[in-house]
Structure formats: structure tokens, C-alpha cells
Design an enzyme around this catalytic site. Structure first.
Site, PDB file in Angstrom:
ATOM      1  N   GLY A  95       0.801  -1.194  -0.049  1.00 32.29           N
ATOM      2  CA  GLY A  95       0.171  -0.107  -0.243  1.00 32.29           C
ATOM      3  C   GLY A  95       0.926   1.322   0.044  1.00 32.29           C
ATOM      4  CB  SER A  96       2.570   3.628  -0.107  1.00 33.70           C
ATOM      5  OG  SER A  96       3.396   2.647  -0.082  1.00 33.70           O
ATOM      6  CG  ASN A  97      -1.300   7.071   3.040  1.00 33.74           C
ATOM      7  OD1 ASN A  97      -2.317   6.803   2.166  1.00 33.74           O
ATOM      8  ND2 ASN A  97      -1.357   6.790   4.237  1.00 33.74           N
TER       9      ASN A  97
END
Length: 773
Positions: free
Chosen positions: A210-212
Site C-alpha cells: 500500500g502507501s500514502n
């Protein structure tokens, strides 16, 4: 950083030595600042790899050795056939898969190519040096006496080769391709006696990615500088753990950030002039080729009416069991597109078989791609690196330069499958498979149904960077794993093929929350002071632990609670919810440590989401209002009302008070952690892998926010704060095993030391001089 001065090897540098430099003429210097962060200073790329390899071995030898054991196809030989990899793949199947990758020659062929298709001299040198650095550590610390008890004395810990490192790199780049389908590929065999071969459910396996990421430009910062927030969400298991370091070759590169075990380059980081990070994109970098088989021979297939033979691969690995160690063989099959695989719904029958065509197989360009990023000083440098090497796998790039200009692009490895090609070459399986998995199925019976061409691509069959989504601005760009569409809502991106992503569809709660957090900070309406980002407010925004699911649903819960004393549980029995209602209506809606009621909310929201498959809102999604819909919890749904009653019982049976804060139940190595799940709509994703136990604890967190980096690029140099949530070392005997985890629990960050003066003035500094000869 210049190499000058004299220090004693391994001696701490106290105040009396503040400002001193390493020994003049040393080829490799590893300087450790507080929290064990290594700063590697070297004279060449090979020496840099040596220092990086030595540093990772000091901190995480057992984790790296486990990764190398996997990619060398020897897990079953040492650990048995029935055990599993850290990712849950059966050891024997994992070994068969990795041995088949070796046998295919894909990696050997790529390594034999000249640059840019193959590695540059610098890339080869840094990989060879990395292996040598790991081996130097092992020479100093024999396996029987390793400092890390996790693998001390283990027969599977051994010196490594450059080929081992390249295998590990190939595993990383194929993590959403062949490596994700390892078990499906390794267990595939032709149909027999008229019976089709069937396997596990069709789909892209969840690799826990995932990630932001935000790049904030001069129009959105308080002082007109550029800032970057890197917040990758990966599994906390060794195969996807980060290792932080600074890498410096005077006059050639000076970069700080983090990388994955086995990668001798910084993959999320900054130089003096530019900072970048990545998020997992919506591109699925593989396609499926549907083969039409020759009647009566399931290992031959037709292309334009002419028969071709699959390539058999007899794969033999060694397996340990009660009888000792002995060979086990399987025969797998492949075509020029890749390996044959079987998953339910896509069987290997007498008529049809399916092949996985992985765009990243043999993608060794990635090392040069990140090396070029590591040398970059501007966005122009990053874009030039992407055009030259075109090696980024399965990830978007979000970046900012010192001028305050920001960049988003999806210039990664993407099969050149236009919508027209996908439509023209579709089969009966194409649409249902795409809707379920986003994998494109192409008709292999026609030679004109292979991947297209793009003259701007470094290798055939891929879209060139100029054909992929890109946005440059001076306010912000952001991504939280949704498609490029709303990278910046003021400038929607829409002109891209469906293999890249979709437009006009519902965004995740995490995407919506991230964009809302940016808008509030730019307007100064988030309670953090005047409009515009500062480094302090960037950090505070990141770890504010807002819960968008709660913000959207809590008012409806309060209304329900105002008129309700009991609700039926899943068995129909009444449950008194009055105390729970008092907790939930009084909760502040955040998952910060110590905030009462967050455990109860999680249990309620998760159970309601599961029972309704996420369809639990009164106001449905509206593509004209994608950032504010869906919303308003539908408490009229029986599933929602039952979820509240069940949540009360779940928390009570776990022997927790109904107002328990999240850090009372959510832990890592017995340290309570704030943060919440992506299902709840949280930006700071912290996720245990299971349910509350009878002692009121979730299983140890194993996914989510991993390495945090907040960077401000100023005229005086970068100002950066970082945090490795699981800490720098995997060795339980190391002082750096949980030190940053405790820091996170206290809401604190590490102030990065980037310049020579900052590094050498650290009272905790320790220096080791290495001679790679």
C-alpha cells in the site's frame, strides 16, 4: 562529505571529537548515528555496495539470509517441505517456483544485455560490492556465533553471491507478478484422463502492499519551499522490511532514505535538491495469455492455426523430511510469454490453458533507475532517469524539487495494451477476469494479440513514460493507491488506458481522507495554525490519526443511540448497548494512543463493513462528488444494528472495558501502538493480522505504516524527520530492535543528520572503517 581526520575504529565519538571526520584515505566508512542509522561513505560504487551490504548484515542478517534462502530455492532443503515462507507459500512450492525462474534463463538473459536493457557497470559494481559486504560481516561473525539469536548456528545462513542479490532484486520487481503467483505456477500440471487441472481462486494475490504519498509545492507551504511526505504501507515481515541509510560517494551521489533488504540503492529518499517516494499503483503489470490447445495434446497450442509446443521444464529441488534430504521433481511448462498457471475459473483443460506474461520478469534496469534517482538534483533529472531506464515496477512516483515544483507520474513498467488491443483480443473470460482482478486476458491464438509497441520504451512491449499519466504543479500531488484520476482534484487525470486504472469510480476512504487533510491544512481549518504546510504541521497531520469512517458514521450512530437501549446480536438475543453508546458518542473519532473507545469502534465498523460488503451508506457514491460520497451510515440496516450489538459482546468477551483505547489492544512486541485500519478509513494504517483474543489483544501488528519520511527542501539544505516504526534492526539483542517503536508510541520522530557536520556532531556516533580488499 570529505574523508579527512583520524578516529579509532569502532570508538564512540563523544563531545571531545565533535566535528571530527573519518580517517583520511579510507575506502569505506560506516558512521552510525542515534537509533543505529548508518551513513555509508565510500570511494566508488563497488565500495558503496560493500558498505551497504555490511550495514544491512549488522542490522538484519537473519532477515536478509531468509530472503536469500527463498530466492535460491532451498527452503525445503533446510526447513522442510511443509513449512511456509514468511508470505505463507509452501516451502516446496516456493523452491520449485524459484528454481523454475532460474531454469527459464530470464534473469541470465537480462544480465547479459548491455545498458540500458541490462545493468550498467555502476549497477554491477554496487551489487557485487553488496554481496562482498555481507560476506565480510559473516567472516567477522561466523554463523555459530552470530549476534542475532534468530539465526545463530542455522545451516541455511551462508555467504552470498552477486547472483543471489540479482535473484532477490528480481523477486522484488515481480512481487505483483510471477512471485505473487509462485504457488499457482509451481503446482500446475497438464490435465490427465480428460480431467482439467484446477487450482486456487482466481485473482491477484494480496502481497500486503500500500502507501500514502504527498508532494507539497511552494503554493501550499508557509514559506514557499517544497515538501514531501513518504508513508509506505508494507508488510513488517523481512521480505518487505525497510532499512534506513545514507549513501555518499564524494562528487557522485549523496542520498538519504530507505530501501528493502537486498536492494543496494535508496528507493524512498532525498538528495539535497529533490525528494521522492512511491505508492503501489493500480496498474497490474501482467497479462494472461489464453492458449487454444491442439486437440488431444494439452502441451501444444495454436497460433494463427499453426501448432506450437510448450517448453517443458523439469525442476528438481532437494527436500528434507523424516527420511533425510532427497530430490523432488516436477515438470512445469512455459511459452515465450511466461509460465503456464492454473487458478480456479481459469483451468488447464483439454481445450484451454493460461500463461502469465509478467512485464517485470528480468527487470534488472531497476537498479540503474534508482541509482539515477539517487544522483538526481531536480525533477528534470528524475524524468530523464525514467526515460533512460524505464525500470520502476508496479509503482507511482511522487516527487518535489527545491524550487517547490511537484510531480506525480506513473512512469513504470506497463504492458503496452491499449483499450483497442484489449477489446480486439478479448476472449469470453476477459471481462469477468478483469472485473474481478484487473488482469487483462488476451487471445493467444492470434499472433496479432501480443503486446503493442511504443518507440519511446527502452524495451519492446511496454508503454513509454510519455504515454503514461503525469502531472506537474506548484500546489500538491497525492496518491493513496487509487488510480491517477484525482491526484489533484483541481486537475483530474483521465487520458489513460484501463490497464493503468479507472476514472469516475469510488475512491477509498484513505484517499478521501488524505485529500481532505491537505485541503484543511491549506485552508488552515485543521486546528494546526495558519494556512500552509510547515515541517511541524506536515508531521502533525500525518500522525493526527483521524478516522474518516468515524467522521462519516458517528453522527448516525449518535442518533441511533439516542432512541435505543438494546439491539439484537447475530443470534437474535438482545444486547444492552447503552454503555457502548455513551462511549461511542463521546469518543473523539481518532485512533491516537489513549483515546477511549477506539477498540469498540473498530469492532463495530469492521463487523458492519463485512456484513454489508461495504454497502452501508445512505448517500451512495456520486462521480460528480467523489470526495464527499458515499456517506451517512445507514443505521436502518439490520446488519449495521446487529454489528453494534456483536461489537459490544466481542469487546466484553475479550475482557476489555468498552472505552478501551486502541493501544490497549494493538501492539508490536508488547508496545502499544496508535493508528487504525484502512477499512476504518485511516491514513496512518496500522493493522494486526487477526481478531481480539481472550486477553484483549490483537495479534502483533504486521502491516501498515513502516518507514515515515517528512522532508523540506530549503536553500540551506534538506530538513528531514523520519521514523522506522518497527525500528532499524531485526536482532532482538540489538539496542535498535525496538527503540524507534517506542519513539512512535510516544509520538516522536527522528531528526535526520544529513550533512557532515550534523553527522559528526552526534554524541552517539560510532564509526567503523572497512577495507573491502
Amino acid at each position: 562529505m570529505a574523508i579527512a581526520g583520524t578516529l579509532v575504529v569502532g570508538a564512540p565519538i563523544g563531545p571531545a571529537h565533535a566535528g571530527a571526520d573519518p580517517v583520511a584515505g579510507s575506502r569505506v566508512v560506516v558512521m552510525r548515528t542515534e537509533f543505529g542509522i548508518p551513513h555509508v561513505l565510500a570511494a566508488s560504487y563497488r565500495d558503496m555496495g560493500f558498505g551497504a551490504g555490511y550495514a544491512i548484515a549488522e542490522d538484519n542478517l537473519c532477515g536478509l539470509a531468509d530472503d536469500i534462502l527463498t530466492v535460491s530455492g532451498r527452503r525445503a532443503q533446510f526447513l522442510g517441505a511443509d513449512a511456509t515462507t514468511p508470505d505463507g507459500v509452501n516451502n516446496l512450492d516456493s523452491d520449485i517456483y524459484h528454481a523454475a525462474v532460474d531454469r527459464s534463463g530470464v534473469l541470465d538473459t537480462a544480465l547479459a544485455q548491455p545498458e540500458p536493457s541490462g545493468p550498467s557497470a555502476a549497477a554491477r559494481d554496487i551489487v557485487a560490492g553488496y554481496a562482498a559486504g555481507v560476506n565480510r560481516y559473516l567472516a567477522k561473525h561466523p554463523v555459530a556465533g552470530l549476534p542475532d539469536p534468530t539465526c545463530r548456528g542455522a545451516a541455511w545462513v551462508r555467504p552470498i553471491t552477486a547472483l543471489d542479490v540479482w535473484r532477490r532484486i528480481n523477486e522484488i520487481v515481480t512481487s505483483l507478478g510471477g512471485a505473487a503467483f509462485a504457488q499457482a505456477i509451481a503446482t500446475t500440471a497438464p490435465p490427465t484422463a480428460g480431467r482439467a487441472r484446477t487450482g486456487r481462486p482466481v485473482g491477484v494475490p494480496d502481497r500486503g502492499f500500500g502507501s500514502n504519498a504527498w508532494a507539497v509545492g511552494r503554493d501550499a507551504t508557509a514559506d514557499g519551499t517544497g515538501m514531501l511526505l513518504a508513508n509506505p504501507h508494507l508488510s513488517w515481515r523481512p521480505a518487505t522490511r525497510f532499512h534506513q541509510m545514507q549513501m555518499t560517494i564524494p562528487g557522485q551521489l549523496d542520498v538519504s532514505g530507505a530501501t528493502l533488504f537486498g536492494l543496494p540503492v535508496v528507493i524512498v529518499g532525498h538528495t539535497a535538491g529533490v525528494a521522492w517516494t512511491h505508492t503501489i499503483s493500480t496498474v497490474v503489470p501482467d497479462t494472461l495469455t489464453q492458449l487454444t490447445l491442439v486437440p488431444g495434446d494439452p502441451t501444444r497450442y495454436l497460433v494463427d492455426g499453426r501448432a506450437r509446443s510448450m517448453q517443458p521444464q523439469k525442476i528438481t529441488v532437494r527436500v528434507r523430511d523424516a527420511r533425510g534430504v532427497h530430490p523432488v521433481s516436477r515438470t512445469l511448462y512455459r511459452t515465450p510469454d511466461g509460465p503456464v498457471l492454473v487458478v480456479p475459473g481459469l483451468d488447464w483443460s483439454a481445450e484451454t490453458a493460461y500463461v502469465l506474461h509478467d512485464a517485470n520478469a528480468g527487470n534488472v534496469r531497476v537498479v540503474d533507475q534508482w541509482l539515477a534517482f539517487n544522483r538526481a538534483q531536480s525533477l528534470a533529472d528524475l524524468r530523464a532517469a525514467q526515460r533512460r531506464h524505464h525500470g520502476l515496477p508496479w509503482m507511482n512516483t511522487i516527487a518535489v524539487e527545491r524550487s517547490g515544483t511537484v510531480l506525480y507520474n506513473d512512469a513504470q513498467v506497463v504492458p503496452a495494451v491499449s483499450d483497442a488491443l484489449a477489446d480486439r483480443c478479448a476472449t469470453a473470460q476477459s471481462e469477468p477476469v478483469f472485473q474481478q482482478t484487473r488482469l487483462i486476458v488476451l487471445d493467444g491464438s492470434r499472433s496479432g494479440c501480443g503486446w503493442g509497441t511504443d518507440p519511446a520504451s527502452v524495451v519492446p512491449g511496454l508503454f513509454g513514460p510519455a504515454s503514461l499519466p503525469s502531472l506537474t504543479r506548484t500546489d500538491f500531488v497525492a496518491n493513496s493507491n487509487d488510480s491517477p484520476w484525482l491526484t489533484n482534484p483541481a486537475a483530474p487525470l483521465t487520458a489513460f488506458p484501463r490497464i493503468v486504472g479507472d476514472v469516475g469510480t469510488e475512491r477509498s476512504l484513505r484517499t478521501r481522507l488524505g485529500l481532505d487533510m491537505i485541503a484543511d491544512r491549506m485552508a488552515g481549518t485543521d486546528g494546526l495554525g495558519p494556512p500552509g504546510f510547515t515541517l511541524d504541521t506536515l508531521q502533525a497531520t500525518m500522525l493526527g490519526d483521524r478516522n474518516l469512517g468515524a467522521e462519516l458514521a458517528q453522527p448516525a450512530v449518535a442518533e441511533l443511540c439516542a432512541h435505543t437501549a438494546t439491539l439484537p446480536n447475530s443470534d437474535g438475543a438482545p444486547v444492552d448497548v447503552r454503555s457502548a453508546c455513551t462511549v461511542l458518542t463521546g469518543w473523539d473519532g481518532r485512533a491516537t494512543a489513549g483515546s477511549p473507545g477506539a477498540v469498540l469502534w473498530r469492532e463495530f465498523f469492521h463487523q458492519a463493513f463485512a456484513a454489508t460488503a461495504g454497502d452501508m451508506w445512505r448517500t451512495p457514491f456520486d462521480p460528480a462528488r467523489p470526495l464527499t460520497t458515499p456517506r451517512d451510515l445507514n443505521t436502518g440496516l439490520a446488519e449495521v444494528r446487529t454489528a453494534l450489538a456483536d461489537a459490544v459482546e466481542t469487546v466484553t468477551k475479550a475482557h476489555l472495558p468498552l472505552d478501551a483505547p486502541i493501544d490497549a489492544a494493538q501492539r508490536y512486541q508488547a508496545i502499544g501502538l496508535g493508528g487504525c485500519t484502512q477499512v476504518e478509513g485511516c491514513f496512518n494504517a496500522i493493522e494486526p493480522p487477526g481478531s481480539l483474543d481472550a486477553n484483549g489483544h490483537y495479534p502483533d501488528v504486521d502491516f501498515g505504516t513502516s518507514f515515515l519520511m517528512a522532508t523540506q527542501l530549503t536553500a540551506a539544505g534538506p530538513r528531514t524527520r523520519t521514523l522506522m516504526l518497527y525500528s532499524q534492526s531485526g536482532n532482538p539483542a540489538s539496542p535498535h530492535f525496538l527503540d524507534q517503536t517506542r519513539l512512535h508510541a510516544a509520538g516522536q520522530w527522528v531528526t535526520e543528520r544529513f550533512t557532515r557536520a550534523e553527522i559528526t556532531s552526534d554524541p552517539a556516533l560510532r564509526v567503523e572503517l572497512l577495507d573491502p580488499r
